[in-house]
Write a protein that holds these residues in place. Structure first.
Motif, PDB file in Angstrom:
ATOM      1  N   ASP A  36      45.784  31.947  25.230  1.00 20.19           N
ATOM      2  CA  ASP A  36      46.533  31.329  26.325  1.00 20.19           C
ATOM      3  C   ASP A  36      45.762  30.139  26.864  1.00 20.19           C
ATOM      4  O   ASP A  36      44.545  30.223  27.063  1.00 20.19           O
ATOM      5  N   ASP A  37      46.471  29.047  27.092  1.00 17.95           N
ATOM      6  CA  ASP A  37      45.855  27.838  27.637  1.00 17.95           C
ATOM      7  C   ASP A  37      46.811  27.258  28.669  1.00 17.95           C
ATOM      8  O   ASP A  37      47.880  26.760  28.314  1.00 17.95           O
ATOM      9  N   LEU A  38      46.443  27.347  29.946  1.00 19.78           N
ATOM     10  CA  LEU A  38      47.292  26.858  31.031  1.00 19.78           C
ATOM     11  C   LEU A  38      46.535  25.809  31.829  1.00 19.78           C
ATOM     12  O   LEU A  38      45.326  25.935  32.057  1.00 19.78           O
ATOM     13  N   ARG A  39      47.260  24.770  32.249  1.00 17.83           N
ATOM     14  CA  ARG A  39      46.682  23.702  33.054  1.00 17.83           C
ATOM     15  C   ARG A  39      47.587  23.427  34.235  1.00 17.83           C
ATOM     16  O   ARG A  39      48.802  23.524  34.128  1.00 17.83           O
ATOM     17  N   ARG A  40      46.958  23.046  35.353  1.00 12.02           N
ATOM     18  CA  ARG A  40      47.713  22.726  36.567  1.00 12.02           C
ATOM     19  C   ARG A  40      47.133  21.464  37.186  1.00 12.02           C
ATOM     20  O   ARG A  40      45.929  21.392  37.470  1.00 12.02           O
ATOM     21  N   ALA A  67      38.305  32.231  43.853  1.00 14.78           N
ATOM     22  CA  ALA A  67      39.321  32.266  44.902  1.00 14.78           C
ATOM     23  C   ALA A  67      40.726  32.087  44.356  1.00 14.78           C
ATOM     24  O   ALA A  67      41.705  32.376  45.053  1.00 14.78           O
ATOM     25  N   TYR A  68      40.855  31.597  43.147  1.00 13.47           N
ATOM     26  CA  TYR A  68      42.184  31.368  42.555  1.00 13.47           C
ATOM     27  C   TYR A  68      42.866  32.665  42.148  1.00 13.47           C
ATOM     28  O   TYR A  68      44.082  32.699  41.935  1.00 13.47           O
ATOM     29  N   ALA A  69      42.114  33.749  42.016  1.00 13.03           N
ATOM     30  CA  ALA A  69      42.702  35.018  41.585  1.00 13.03           C
ATOM     31  C   ALA A  69      43.593  35.587  42.679  1.00 13.03           C
ATOM     32  O   ALA A  69      43.182  35.686  43.833  1.00 13.03           O
ATOM     33  N   ASP A  70      44.810  35.963  42.318  1.00 16.91           N
ATOM     34  CA  ASP A  70      45.728  36.573  43.276  1.00 16.91           C
ATOM     35  C   ASP A  70      45.289  38.012  43.516  1.00 16.91           C
ATOM     36  O   ASP A  70      45.341  38.840  42.598  1.00 16.91           O
ATOM     37  N   PRO A  71      44.862  38.364  44.739  1.00 19.09           N
ATOM     38  CA  PRO A  71      44.374  39.728  44.986  1.00 19.09           C
ATOM     39  C   PRO A  71      45.442  40.795  44.827  1.00 19.09           C
ATOM     40  O   PRO A  71      45.110  41.978  44.758  1.00 19.09           O
ATOM     41  N   ALA A  72      46.712  40.399  44.765  1.00 21.31           N
ATOM     42  CA  ALA A  72      47.758  41.391  44.510  1.00 21.31           C
ATOM     43  C   ALA A  72      47.706  41.876  43.062  1.00 21.31           C
ATOM     44  O   ALA A  72      48.294  42.917  42.733  1.00 21.31           O
ATOM     45  N   ILE A  73      47.001  41.131  42.195  1.00 23.49           N
ATOM     46  CA  ILE A  73      46.896  41.506  40.782  1.00 23.49           C
ATOM     47  C   ILE A  73      45.456  41.857  40.416  1.00 23.49           C
ATOM     48  O   ILE A  73      45.191  42.893  39.811  1.00 23.49           O
ATOM     49  N   CYS A 191      47.226  29.462  38.678  1.00 20.22           N
ATOM     50  CA  CYS A 191      47.439  28.010  38.651  1.00 20.22           C
ATOM     51  C   CYS A 191      48.130  27.535  39.930  1.00 20.22           C
ATOM     52  O   CYS A 191      47.716  26.529  40.536  1.00 20.22           O
ATOM     53  N   ARG A 192      49.163  28.244  40.332  1.00 18.39           N
ATOM     54  CA  ARG A 192      49.861  27.845  41.556  1.00 18.39           C
ATOM     55  C   ARG A 192      48.951  27.993  42.777  1.00 18.39           C
ATOM     56  O   ARG A 192      48.967  27.159  43.688  1.00 18.39           O
ATOM     57  N   ARG A 193      48.165  29.048  42.783  1.00 18.00           N
ATOM     58  CA  ARG A 193      47.269  29.307  43.914  1.00 18.00           C
ATOM     59  C   ARG A 193      46.199  28.215  44.002  1.00 18.00           C
ATOM     60  O   ARG A 193      45.854  27.756  45.096  1.00 18.00           O
ATOM     61  N   MET A 194      45.685  27.784  42.852  1.00 18.37           N
ATOM     62  CA  MET A 194      44.694  26.716  42.846  1.00 18.37           C
ATOM     63  C   MET A 194      45.272  25.434  43.429  1.00 18.37           C
ATOM     64  O   MET A 194      44.616  24.740  44.221  1.00 18.37           O
ATOM     65  N   GLU A 195      46.498  25.100  43.038  1.00 16.78           N
ATOM     66  CA  GLU A 195      47.133  23.896  43.557  1.00 16.78           C
ATOM     67  C   GLU A 195      47.290  23.990  45.076  1.00 16.78           C
ATOM     68  O   GLU A 195      46.978  23.041  45.809  1.00 16.78           O
ATOM     69  N   ARG A 196      47.751  25.136  45.545  1.00 20.54           N
ATOM     70  CA  ARG A 196      47.993  25.321  46.978  1.00 20.54           C
ATOM     71  C   ARG A 196      46.684  25.319  47.768  1.00 20.54           C
ATOM     72  O   ARG A 196      46.577  24.654  48.810  1.00 20.54           O
TER      73      ARG A 196
END
Length: 214
Positions: A36-40, A67-73, A191-196
């Motif tokens: 997997d390779d994702l970019r934001r 900090a980018y890790a969603d703690p819900a997961i 990725c979304r969390r990093m942007e936000r």
């Protein structure tokens, strides 16, 4: 170790005796392996080296602190601190209403200028390897890049993984049904969390009062 030490701390101390649950030097392609390779894209900077207090610097702090890790997961429960090669981390993963402790070890920390297809980028990031007892096998790299020619800043996740040995048949079935879906959800939310969070960090710095010398 005495009996009054909390179980989580005992488990974390035990990680030093665990080895990676795969061969880091062997090819990780073929049946069962996911790449997997994702970019934001993150807020733009002027061309050239990273700007003090700018998007790249803010994002680097977020990557450093996981900090980018969603703690819900997934959330870090033991082993906090700047990533250093060999540092053990105990994560708590959640899916299907269950919680699992996941053991990983920091591999490499990267801070350099790289050249890709004739373009130069300043890169800061790190990776971790899964240890014995983890539900998966593999490695995940997380980094922030700034392309020096355009000022574009991006967050990147590159992961190579496959399902690990899971003795419990109920957990094994649940992971077969929902593990990959949860894994991809984690990447997308990261990725979304990093942007936000990067945008929020920049806004907070702009609101901070200017300090004058003297």
């Amino acid at each position: 170790m005495t009996d009054d030490v909390p179980p989580r701390e005992r488990q974390y101390a035990d990680l030093r005796r665990r080895a990676p649950n795969f061969d880091p030097d062997a090819p990780r392609t073929g049946r069962g392996w996911h790449v997997d390779d994702l970019r934001r894209a993150l807020p733009l900077e002027p061309p050239g080296p990273p700007v003090a207090g700018g998007s790249w610097e803010v994002a680097r702090g977020l990557v450093r602190d996981y900090a980018y890790a969603d703690p819900a997961i997934v959330r870090l429960v033991q082993g906090a601190g700047p990533p250093e090669p060999g540092r053990n981390m105990l994560l708590e993963g959640r899916f299907c209403g269950l919680r699992f402790h996941l053991a990983v070890r920091v591999g490499d920390v990267v801070d350099r200028v790289v050249e890709v297809d004739g373009r130069r980028a300043r890169v800061w990031g790190w990776n971790y390897l899964t240890l014995e007892g983890h539900l998966e096998r593999g490695r995940m790299d997380q980094e922030v890049r700034k392309w020096l020619d355009t000022g574009e800043v991006e967050f990147r996740i590159h992961a190579v993984s496959r399902r690990g040995p899971i003795p419990n048949p109920v957990v094994r079935l649940g992971f077969m049904l929902f593990g990959r879906r949860t894994q991809l959800k984690f990447y997308r939310r990261a990725c979304r969390r990093m942007e936000r969070l990067t945008a929020a960090g920049l806004a907070e710095r702009r609101r901070a009062p200017v300090r004058r010398a003297g």
